[in-house]
Design a protein around this motif. Structure first.
Motif, PDB file in Angstrom:
ATOM      1  N   THR A 342      40.797  17.596  25.349  1.00 23.84           N
ATOM      2  CA  THR A 342      40.285  18.882  24.895  1.00 23.84           C
ATOM      3  C   THR A 342      39.512  18.743  23.593  1.00 23.84           C
ATOM      4  N   GLU A 343      39.946  17.833  22.729  1.00 21.07           N
ATOM      5  CA  GLU A 343      39.325  17.675  21.416  1.00 21.07           C
ATOM      6  C   GLU A 343      37.863  17.261  21.502  1.00 21.07           C
ATOM      7  N   ASP A 344      37.493  16.563  22.566  1.00 21.50           N
ATOM      8  CA  ASP A 344      36.118  16.076  22.685  1.00 21.50           C
ATOM      9  C   ASP A 344      35.158  17.141  23.218  1.00 21.50           C
ATOM     10  N   ALA A 345      35.689  18.243  23.710  1.00 22.18           N
ATOM     11  CA  ALA A 345      34.833  19.312  24.238  1.00 22.18           C
ATOM     12  C   ALA A 345      34.156  20.047  23.086  1.00 22.18           C
ATOM     13  N   VAL A 346      32.878  20.346  23.241  1.00 23.15           N
ATOM     14  CA  VAL A 346      32.136  21.036  22.183  1.00 23.15           C
ATOM     15  C   VAL A 346      32.087  22.538  22.417  1.00 23.15           C
ATOM     16  N   ASN A 347      32.463  22.955  23.605  1.00 23.19           N
ATOM     17  CA  ASN A 347      32.409  24.384  23.921  1.00 23.19           C
ATOM     18  C   ASN A 347      33.262  24.636  25.156  1.00 23.19           C
ATOM     19  N   LYS A 348      33.597  25.884  25.384  1.00 27.41           N
ATOM     20  CA  LYS A 348      34.289  26.236  26.617  1.00 27.41           C
ATOM     21  C   LYS A 348      33.886  27.643  27.047  1.00 27.41           C
ATOM     22  N   GLU A 349      33.818  27.840  28.349  1.00 29.83           N
ATOM     23  CA  GLU A 349      33.538  29.147  28.942  1.00 29.83           C
ATOM     24  C   GLU A 349      34.769  29.590  29.715  1.00 29.83           C
ATOM     25  N   VAL A 350      35.101  30.860  29.596  1.00 34.42           N
ATOM     26  CA  VAL A 350      36.270  31.403  30.284  1.00 34.42           C
ATOM     27  C   VAL A 350      35.804  32.428  31.316  1.00 34.42           C
ATOM     28  N   PHE A 351      36.250  32.256  32.544  1.00 30.84           N
ATOM     29  CA  PHE A 351      35.904  33.163  33.639  1.00 30.84           C
ATOM     30  C   PHE A 351      37.199  33.736  34.211  1.00 30.84           C
ATOM     31  N   LYS A 352      37.211  35.044  34.440  1.00 34.04           N
ATOM     32  CA  LYS A 352      38.412  35.697  34.936  1.00 34.04           C
ATOM     33  C   LYS A 352      38.113  36.513  36.187  1.00 34.04           C
ATOM     34  N   ASP A 353      38.927  36.281  37.222  1.00 35.22           N
ATOM     35  CA  ASP A 353      38.921  37.171  38.381  1.00 35.22           C
ATOM     36  C   ASP A 353      39.814  38.353  38.034  1.00 35.22           C
ATOM     37  N   VAL A 354      39.217  39.541  37.978  1.00 36.43           N
ATOM     38  CA  VAL A 354      39.918  40.713  37.454  1.00 36.43           C
ATOM     39  C   VAL A 354      39.883  41.851  38.469  1.00 36.43           C
ATOM     40  N   ARG A 355      41.015  42.548  38.591  1.00 41.50           N
ATOM     41  CA  ARG A 355      41.061  43.811  39.325  1.00 41.50           C
ATOM     42  C   ARG A 355      40.988  44.928  38.298  1.00 41.50           C
ATOM     43  N   ARG A 356      39.972  45.766  38.434  1.00 38.95           N
ATOM     44  CA  ARG A 356      39.789  46.886  37.509  1.00 38.95           C
ATOM     45  C   ARG A 356      40.065  48.183  38.262  1.00 38.95           C
ATOM     46  N   LYS A 357      41.311  48.589  38.281  1.00 40.35           N
ATOM     47  CA  LYS A 357      41.702  49.780  39.027  1.00 40.35           C
ATOM     48  C   LYS A 357      41.048  51.015  38.426  1.00 40.35           C
ATOM     49  N   GLY A 358      40.639  51.907  39.312  1.00 40.64           N
ATOM     50  CA  GLY A 358      39.997  53.130  38.867  1.00 40.64           C
ATOM     51  C   GLY A 358      38.494  53.017  38.750  1.00 40.64           C
ATOM     52  N   ARG A 359      37.975  51.799  38.818  1.00 48.06           N
ATOM     53  CA  ARG A 359      36.530  51.590  38.804  1.00 48.06           C
ATOM     54  C   ARG A 359      36.024  51.385  40.235  1.00 48.06           C
ATOM     55  N   PRO A 360      34.746  51.673  40.516  1.00 47.10           N
ATOM     56  CA  PRO A 360      34.219  51.495  41.876  1.00 47.10           C
ATOM     57  C   PRO A 360      34.400  50.059  42.362  1.00 47.10           C
ATOM     58  N   ARG A 361      34.937  49.921  43.555  1.00 46.05           N
ATOM     59  CA  ARG A 361      35.134  48.605  44.168  1.00 46.05           C
ATOM     60  C   ARG A 361      33.827  48.156  44.815  1.00 46.05           C
ATOM     61  N   VAL A 362      33.346  46.988  44.427  1.00 50.66           N
ATOM     62  CA  VAL A 362      32.088  46.483  44.982  1.00 50.66           C
ATOM     63  C   VAL A 362      32.299  45.072  45.509  1.00 50.66           C
ATOM     64  N   VAL A 363      31.422  44.673  46.411  1.00 48.70           N
ATOM     65  CA  VAL A 363      31.475  43.335  46.987  1.00 48.70           C
ATOM     66  C   VAL A 363      30.076  42.742  46.959  1.00 48.70           C
ATOM     67  N   LEU A 364      30.004  41.444  46.731  1.00 44.45           N
ATOM     68  CA  LEU A 364      28.740  40.719  46.812  1.00 44.45           C
ATOM     69  C   LEU A 364      28.742  39.912  48.099  1.00 44.45           C
ATOM     70  N   VAL A 365      27.711  40.090  48.912  1.00 43.45           N
ATOM     71  CA  VAL A 365      27.556  39.338  50.158  1.00 43.45           C
ATOM     72  C   VAL A 365      26.376  38.392  49.987  1.00 43.45           C
ATOM     73  N   LYS A 366      26.617  37.104  50.206  1.00 42.86           N
ATOM     74  CA  LYS A 366      25.545  36.122  50.099  1.00 42.86           C
ATOM     75  C   LYS A 366      25.305  35.503  51.471  1.00 42.86           C
ATOM     76  N   GLU A 367      24.109  35.779  52.001  1.00 42.96           N
ATOM     77  CA  GLU A 367      23.722  35.212  53.290  1.00 42.96           C
ATOM     78  C   GLU A 367      23.160  33.814  53.060  1.00 42.96           C
ATOM     79  N   ILE A 368      23.750  32.821  53.722  1.00 43.39           N
ATOM     80  CA  ILE A 368      23.325  31.432  53.565  1.00 43.39           C
ATOM     81  C   ILE A 368      22.806  30.902  54.897  1.00 43.39           C
ATOM     82  N   MET A 369      22.057  29.827  54.835  1.00 45.45           N
ATOM     83  CA  MET A 369      21.436  29.292  56.039  1.00 45.45           C
ATOM     84  C   MET A 369      22.493  28.735  56.986  1.00 45.45           C
ATOM     85  N   GLY A 370      22.291  28.952  58.292  1.00 44.79           N
ATOM     86  CA  GLY A 370      23.276  28.486  59.263  1.00 44.79           C
ATOM     87  C   GLY A 370      22.707  28.304  60.653  1.00 44.79           C
ATOM     88  N   GLN A 371      21.379  28.044  60.728  1.00 45.59           N
ATOM     89  CA  GLN A 371      20.747  27.919  62.039  1.00 45.59           C
ATOM     90  C   GLN A 371      21.003  26.577  62.705  1.00 45.59           C
TER      91      GLN A 371
END
Length: 592
Positions: A342-371
């Motif tokens: 950890t000491e050698d790292a110069v930076n860190k990014e934190v990402f959180k999967d969060v449930r935000r109750k009471g806010r509009p529920r949305v989904v991202l759909v990503k269409e990928i190639m599959g022919q």
């Protein structure tokens, strides 16, 4: 197509043109008229003509046809037996019928008494219409809610207050630790220390043995100030990352910043490994540096050039062999950097999967190639952006698969597709996907997940896969959706059908794609009324510059703003008949 009442209201003064063949005696209503929004294109294509002597929809509505008439026929006064409508009586009649159908009988009843909360802790409700029944309900058996509008609260009783905000629920946390690379050396061992990445040259020989389709491999290092070198077409840009703790999508991932692998290739006959367009040429001219999927301006590029068996470039096994060979080299580096301190790292990014109750529920759909052929992707490999352990979406039937946002950003997609380079979302793109990051960090929304869906080759399979997406979105009970696609042409068929499957279930949906001039949509439906254009080329073409027309942070902001507007019921103006960069710039100002 026939017109709904809403569309009819918008186009009363447009030309009255029949949508289908109609027999004599037809009483004209909204279901008989063609959508006026297509008229300009039809006229320009010489598929129909419009006369100044024709009637408007307002004038023809409610009249009767005097004789049979074919589809796309513009109505004129002599074609009707009734006098032309000069007022809105017919329209008013239609509106009155619809209002009557939409208004339940109970809506005419007024509330004649108001419930009261008594000081003894009971709810008193008096109903006049049922012989004066009085109900006293102990409040202890009711949910703890504040009095609703219209209720009177007794002075001596104070209802439990509703919490103004519900705390967010963090499902999982991902930390990316950043280790900088200032120099890359090809030598006799693989290691990383003090900003220097050393790669064992003998790994090239091991990579050659990974698949019998691989006939030759070369590896070199290209510094940021020496990019004017010729290259075969770029198949992928791959981050160097390894899990230090936990599994994909959570825990800690060590990332080497400042250096990326660039996979290039052709077959033994000198044919570039590509499908629609390729980007062979000088690298400083053929890469849009700084795009989410591309090397950044200061990145060192480690180029792995693979030559595969002649004639296999248009088969799944050929490109996959090239990716697998490159991964042999990267895997050796992962084994070294996973244990960095950890000491050698110069930076860190934190990402959180969060449930935000009471806010509009949305989904991202990503269409990928599959022919099939060279169009494929690997989902959820064992290591970030890796090959081993990943499942091919083609082998899974291209059905929708849900990943958490963190899984996507932790290298959960290894892109194998060889579509046009300007619209290709490559492996590094998913590793720092701007729309996933923006939705995940938007505190006004509750991002439920990211759905990946393939685009099959066969039409029957397209319909099956799209219908499964519709059912999945319905089960997720979301309030809004954004759907993106890479490439254009054939996969726009899937794109259109996927949007319809979501929109027809009452879910507001925004589409994101490259169309512009070269990729103009040839299919559509009523739910494709909120679209984000990804084109960055001045003339609107697939310009064969790597990732030039792919999704950026600016595009993500526009898409999210448009979705919020649509979910809020704010009207979205219809597009111009032709792609117009000025509209994109105006929308971008609103999103900033």
């Amino acid at each position: 197509m026939s017109l709904s009442q809403e569309v009819l209201q918008e186009h009363l003064d447009d030309p009255a043109v029949l949508c289908c063949r109609r027999p004599a005696g037809t009483l004209l209503s909204g279901q008989d008229f063609e959508d006026p929004t297509i008229f300009d294109d039809m006229v320009e294509s010489n598929l129909m003509t419009l006369s100044d002597d024709g009637l408007s929809i307002r004038q023809a509505l409610g009249a009767t046809l005097a004789s049979d008439a074919e589809a796309l026929t513009q109505l004129t006064p002599d074609m009707l037996t009734d006098s032309v409508q000069k007022d809105e009586s017919a329209l008013e009649a239609v509106s009155q019928i619809q209002d009557k159908e939409a208004t339940p009988a109970s809506s005419k009843q007024s509330v004649e008494s108001v419930p009261t909360i008594n000081s003894d802790g009971t709810l008193h409700l008096h109903i006049d219409k049922s012989e004066g029944i009085d109900l006293d309900i102990p409040l202890g058996v009711l949910p703890s809610i504040a009095p609703a509008e219209g209720m009177k609260e007794s002075v001596s009783f104070k209802a439990p207050a509703v919490e103004e905000s519900i705390p967010d629920k963090v499902l999982r946390t991902l930390v990316k630790r950043d280790y900088p690379v200032h120099q890359v050396v090809l030598g006799s061992q693989t290691s990383y220390a003090d900003g220097v990445l050393s790669i064992d040259r003998s790994l090239v020989d091991q990579a050659k043995e990974s698949d019998s389709l691989v006939k030759d491999i070369t590896m070199d290092v290209i510094a940021p100030n020496a990019r004017h070198v010729y290259s075969n077409t770029i198949m992928d840009v791959i981050p160097i990352a390894a899990k230090a703790e936990g599994k994909l999508g959570e825990g800690i991932t060590n990332v080497l910043s400042g250096a990326v692998f660039v996979l290039t290739g052709m077959d033994e006959a000198g044919v570039q490994i590509h499908e629609f367009g390729s980007c062979e040429g000088y690298m400083d001219e053929k890469i849009r540096f700084g795009r989410p999927g591309c090397p950044d301006d200061s990145d060192i590029m480690i180029r792995v050039d693979v030559r595969i068996e002649e004639g296999t470039g248009m088969e799944r096994r050929g490109p996959f062999a090239a990716h697998s060979a490159c991964d042999v080299i990267i895997r050796a580096i992962r084994e070294k950097i996973g244990a960095l301190s950890t000491e050698d790292a110069v930076n860190k990014e934190v990402f959180k999967d969060v449930r935000r109750k009471g806010r509009p529920r949305v989904v991202l759909v990503k269409e990928i190639m599959g022919q099939g052929a060279m169009h494929d992707n690997l989902l959820v490999p064992s290591e970030p952006c890796g090959v081993q352990g990943g499942e091919k979406n083609v082998d899974m039937g291209n059905v929708p698969v849900v990943l958490s946002p963190n899984e996507v950003l932790d290298g959960g997609i290894h892109a194998l597709a060889c579509i046009g380079p300007a619209t290709k979302e490559i492996t590094r793109h998913f590793f720092r996907e701007p729309l996933v990051e923006a939705l995940q960090n938007d505190e006004e929304l509750d991002l439920t997940g990211v759905v990946f869906i393939g685009s099959p080759q066969v039409n029957d399979e397209k319909s099956f896969v799209s219908s499964r997406l519709g059912s999945q979105i319905e089960a997720m009970e979301v309030d809004g959706a954004i759907i993106t696609t890479e490439g254009f042409g054939n996969n726009h068929i899937d794109f259109s059908e996927n949007i319809e499957q979501i929109g027809s279930r009452g879910v507001p949906v925004v589409g994101v794609t490259f169309a512009a001039y070269q990729g103009q949509l040839v299919v559509g439906n009523p739910y494709m009324d909120a679209m984000i254009e990804l084109n960055k080329d001045e003339k609107g073409f697939e310009n064969e510059i790597l990732a030039d027309n792919t999704l950026t942070a600016d595009d993500a902001r526009r898409a999210i703003l448009m979705l919020k507007n649509k979910m809020s019921g704010i009207p979205i103006e219809p597009p111009e008949r032709r792609w117009d960069e000025a509209i994109i710039k105006d929308n971008q100002k609103l999103a900033r």
